[in-house]
Design a protein around this motif. Structure first.
Motif, PDB file in Angstrom:
ATOM      1  N   ARG A  30      36.446  45.429  36.548  1.00 23.20           N
ATOM      2  CA  ARG A  30      35.356  44.493  36.272  1.00 23.20           C
ATOM      3  C   ARG A  30      35.811  43.043  36.332  1.00 23.20           C
ATOM      4  O   ARG A  30      34.999  42.144  36.513  1.00 23.20           O
ATOM      5  N   SER A  31      37.096  42.807  36.201  1.00 25.65           N
ATOM      6  CA  SER A  31      37.639  41.451  36.203  1.00 25.65           C
ATOM      7  C   SER A  31      37.504  40.797  37.570  1.00 25.65           C
ATOM      8  O   SER A  31      37.445  41.476  38.594  1.00 25.65           O
ATOM      9  N   ASP A  32      37.467  39.462  37.573  1.00 21.37           N
ATOM     10  CA  ASP A  32      37.519  38.693  38.814  1.00 21.37           C
ATOM     11  C   ASP A  32      38.954  38.709  39.319  1.00 21.37           C
ATOM     12  O   ASP A  32      39.894  38.515  38.540  1.00 21.37           O
ATOM     13  N   GLY A  67      39.278  38.668  33.131  1.00 20.08           N
ATOM     14  CA  GLY A  67      38.146  39.466  32.682  1.00 20.08           C
ATOM     15  C   GLY A  67      38.566  40.489  31.652  1.00 20.08           C
ATOM     16  O   GLY A  67      39.696  40.491  31.162  1.00 20.08           O
ATOM     17  N   GLU A  70      41.728  42.673  32.581  1.00 23.98           N
ATOM     18  CA  GLU A  70      42.675  41.903  33.385  1.00 23.98           C
ATOM     19  C   GLU A  70      44.109  42.439  33.332  1.00 23.98           C
ATOM     20  O   GLU A  70      44.802  42.430  34.338  1.00 23.98           O
TER      21      GLU A  70
END
Length: 86
Positions: A30-32, A67, A70
């Motif tokens: 889900r993290s960038d 995120g 991460e």
């Protein structure tokens, strides 16, 4: 934020196959995920962005992951980038 400098060590850089694998792996989190080079900021979840980045062998990149997941994503992506397939 997870951040790590990595030098691309494989013979062909982030060409189509490893670029596709990187995007697939990045999209599992889900993290960038961003890859920074001297010239570009690359969205690692976009195949167009990764291929357009033109990361060649010997290029120093900075992997940035930010995120909720991460740490997990950073560790997995770091392993992948340190062991890029040719």
């Amino acid at each position: 934020m997870y951040e790590e400098k990595i030098v691309v060590q494989n013979k062909s850089g982030l060409h189509a196959r490893p670029a596709s694998q990187l995007v697939e792996l990045s999209q599992q989190y889900r993290s960038d995920v961003t890859i920074l080079t001297e010239e570009d900021e690359i969205n690692a979840k976009s195949i167009i962005s990764v291929l357009a980045g033109g990361v060649l062998p010997g290029t120093e990149i900075t992997l940035q992951v930010e995120g909720v997941d991460e740490a997990e994503a950073g560790a997995a992506l770091s392993r992948f980038l340190h062991n890029l397939p040719d």
